[in-house]
Scaffold this motif. Structure first.
Motif, PDB file in Angstrom:
ATOM      1  N   GLN A  43     -43.383  13.592 -42.239  1.00 20.07           N
ATOM      2  CA  GLN A  43     -43.876  14.757 -41.485  1.00 20.07           C
ATOM      3  C   GLN A  43     -43.114  14.954 -40.182  1.00 20.07           C
ATOM      4  OE1 GLN A  43     -47.560  16.065 -42.020  1.00 20.07           O
ATOM      5  NE2 GLN A  43     -48.571  14.077 -42.305  1.00 20.07           N
ATOM      6  N   ALA A  44     -42.582  13.867 -39.637  1.00 14.80           N
ATOM      7  CA  ALA A  44     -41.884  13.963 -38.348  1.00 14.80           C
ATOM      8  C   ALA A  44     -40.977  12.758 -38.183  1.00 14.80           C
ATOM      9  CB  ALA A  44     -42.904  13.998 -37.213  1.00 14.80           C
ATOM     10  N   VAL A  45     -39.990  12.928 -37.334  1.00 13.99           N
ATOM     11  CA  VAL A  45     -39.077  11.831 -37.007  1.00 13.99           C
ATOM     12  C   VAL A  45     -39.367  11.378 -35.583  1.00 13.99           C
ATOM     13  CG1 VAL A  45     -36.660  11.186 -36.681  1.00 13.99           C
ATOM     14  CG2 VAL A  45     -37.266  12.744 -38.508  1.00 13.99           C
ATOM     15  N   ALA A  56     -31.322   9.951 -35.315  1.00 16.04           N
ATOM     16  CA  ALA A  56     -32.512  10.763 -35.613  1.00 16.04           C
ATOM     17  C   ALA A  56     -32.125  12.228 -35.798  1.00 16.04           C
ATOM     18  CB  ALA A  56     -33.546  10.632 -34.498  1.00 16.04           C
ATOM     19  N   ALA A  57     -31.195  12.720 -34.986  1.00 10.92           N
ATOM     20  CA  ALA A  57     -30.765  14.119 -35.106  1.00 10.92           C
ATOM     21  C   ALA A  57     -30.107  14.357 -36.463  1.00 10.92           C
ATOM     22  CB  ALA A  57     -29.798  14.473 -33.977  1.00 10.92           C
ATOM     23  N   ILE A  58     -29.266  13.403 -36.877  1.00 12.13           N
ATOM     24  CA  ILE A  58     -28.538  13.565 -38.147  1.00 12.13           C
ATOM     25  C   ILE A  58     -29.514  13.470 -39.327  1.00 12.13           C
ATOM     26  CG2 ILE A  58     -26.738  12.564 -39.627  1.00 12.13           C
ATOM     27  CD1 ILE A  58     -25.394  11.624 -36.909  1.00 12.13           C
ATOM     28  N   VAL A  59     -30.392  12.466 -39.282  1.00  4.61           N
ATOM     29  CA  VAL A  59     -31.360  12.270 -40.368  1.00  4.61           C
ATOM     30  C   VAL A  59     -32.303  13.478 -40.457  1.00  4.61           C
ATOM     31  CG1 VAL A  59     -33.368  10.875 -41.056  1.00  4.61           C
ATOM     32  CG2 VAL A  59     -31.247   9.737 -40.368  1.00  4.61           C
ATOM     33  N   ALA A  60     -32.766  13.970 -39.313  1.00  5.57           N
ATOM     34  CA  ALA A  60     -33.691  15.117 -39.307  1.00  5.57           C
ATOM     35  C   ALA A  60     -33.014  16.349 -39.906  1.00  5.57           C
ATOM     36  CB  ALA A  60     -34.160  15.410 -37.883  1.00  5.57           C
ATOM     37  N   ARG A  61     -31.759  16.539 -39.575  1.00  2.06           N
ATOM     38  CA  ARG A  61     -31.006  17.677 -40.132  1.00  2.06           C
ATOM     39  C   ARG A  61     -30.914  17.571 -41.649  1.00  2.06           C
ATOM     40  NH1 ARG A  61     -26.301  18.998 -43.295  1.00  2.06           N
ATOM     41  NH2 ARG A  61     -25.815  21.125 -42.753  1.00  2.06           N
ATOM     42  N   GLU A  62     -30.604  16.368 -42.128  1.00  6.24           N
ATOM     43  CA  GLU A  62     -30.419  16.176 -43.573  1.00  6.24           C
ATOM     44  C   GLU A  62     -31.732  16.260 -44.343  1.00  6.24           C
ATOM     45  OE1 GLU A  62     -27.598  16.324 -44.857  1.00  6.24           O
ATOM     46  OE2 GLU A  62     -26.351  15.997 -43.098  1.00  6.24           O
ATOM     47  N   THR A 101     -51.997   5.928 -37.079  1.00  3.66           N
ATOM     48  CA  THR A 101     -51.307   4.669 -37.416  1.00  3.66           C
ATOM     49  C   THR A 101     -49.838   4.896 -37.785  1.00  3.66           C
ATOM     50  OG1 THR A 101     -51.934   4.853 -39.730  1.00  3.66           O
ATOM     51  CG2 THR A 101     -53.435   3.604 -38.295  1.00  3.66           C
ATOM     52  N   GLY A 102     -49.436   6.168 -37.822  1.00  8.12           N
ATOM     53  CA  GLY A 102     -48.028   6.475 -38.098  1.00  8.12           C
ATOM     54  C   GLY A 102     -47.733   6.757 -39.558  1.00  8.12           C
ATOM     55  N   LYS A 103     -48.772   6.886 -40.394  1.00  5.21           N
ATOM     56  CA  LYS A 103     -48.539   7.158 -41.815  1.00  5.21           C
ATOM     57  C   LYS A 103     -47.785   8.488 -41.983  1.00  5.21           C
ATOM     58  CE  LYS A 103     -50.984   6.672 -46.175  1.00  5.21           C
ATOM     59  NZ  LYS A 103     -49.840   5.954 -46.715  1.00  5.21           N
ATOM     60  N   GLY A 104     -46.708   8.454 -42.751  1.00  8.19           N
ATOM     61  CA  GLY A 104     -45.922   9.669 -42.981  1.00  8.19           C
ATOM     62  C   GLY A 104     -44.921   9.974 -41.877  1.00  8.19           C
ATOM     63  N   LEU A 105     -44.851   9.107 -40.881  1.00 11.11           N
ATOM     64  CA  LEU A 105     -43.871   9.316 -39.807  1.00 11.11           C
ATOM     65  C   LEU A 105     -42.661   8.406 -40.051  1.00 11.11           C
ATOM     66  CD1 LEU A 105     -46.167   9.413 -36.613  1.00 11.11           C
ATOM     67  CD2 LEU A 105     -45.494  11.289 -38.141  1.00 11.11           C
TER      68      LEU A 105
END
Ligand SMILES: O=P(O)(O)OC[C@H]1O[C@H](OP(=O)(O)OP(=O)(O)O)[C@H](O)[C@@H]1O
Ligand code: HPA
Ligand SMILES: [Mg+2]
Length: 175
Positions: A43-45, A56-62, A101-105
């Motif tokens: 859901q989010a980086v 993080a920028a590269i992974v989020a873009r991809e 708890t960070g699930k999905g992050l």
């Protein structure tokens, strides 16, 4: 100027230099994303600053993710590791996305070394997926996904910390 501690720094103890170019780093981040794409959706980086901002920028873009938050920590003063300080946690809005708890992050950092930073982010967000581009053996068990393992005595030189410089020919004593 403050006198430098005479104890060798982590970098001085790490015998092997491992310089990484921008090209190589980009390729390694894309390789990391191929793996993460099999694990998500996320859901989010969350980038662990500052080193995690670039991957993080590269992974989020991809991955097509546009919600990006940070956990701001400071531990190494250049190459000496001090006490870990959390300067800023994730926002309330991001915390809600991860159910507290960070699930999905997806937490992204450039590397794990001793695992001190990784341990802290795991305490903050135990159910998040923690990914790094590089991993050293001591920190590796804390990471869910990484691309390249280097030995504990390696020091990784990231492209944002380095610049091109002249090297003497090998015959003249270059390392
Ligand atoms: O596994 P560890 O031994 O904790 O080391 C890994 C951490 O050290 C570096 O960050 P640093 O604290 O130097 O800050 P920076 O990202 O701002 O360079 C690196 O970016 C990791 O976050
Ligand atoms: O090998 C490393 N390179 C750069 N920063 C670091 N912080 C911890 N270990 C390292
Ligand atoms: Mg860092």
């Amino acid at each position: 100027m403050a006198e430098r501690n005479s104890e060798p720094s982590v970098q001085e103890r790490a015998g092997r230099p491992f310089p990484v170019s921008w090209d190589q780093f980009h390729r390694d981040c894309r390789a990391l994303t191929w793996r993460l794409n099999e694990v998500g959706p996320f859901q989010a980086v969350i980038a662990i600053t500052r080193g995690g901002l670039v991957p993080a920028a590269i992974v989020a873009r991809e991955l097509g993710l546009r919600v990006i938050d940070t956990v701001c920590v400071a531990s190494y003063d250049h190459d000496k590791q001090g006490d870990l300080k959390v300067l800023k946690g994730i926002s309330e809005q991001t915390a809600k996305l991860g159910g507290g708890t960070g699930k999905g992050l997806l937490i992204v950092d450039d590397l794990v070394d001793t695992g001190k930073t990784g341990r802290l982010v795991r305490q903050l967000l135990p159910d998040a997926h923690f990914a790094t581009v590089y991993a050293k053996p001591k920190g590796r068990p804390l990471v869910d996904t990484y691309i390249t393992e280097v030995s504990q005595d390696t020091w990784i030189y990231f492209p944002w910390d380095t610049a091109l410089s002249f090297q003497p020919p090998i015959r003249d004593g270059a390392a």
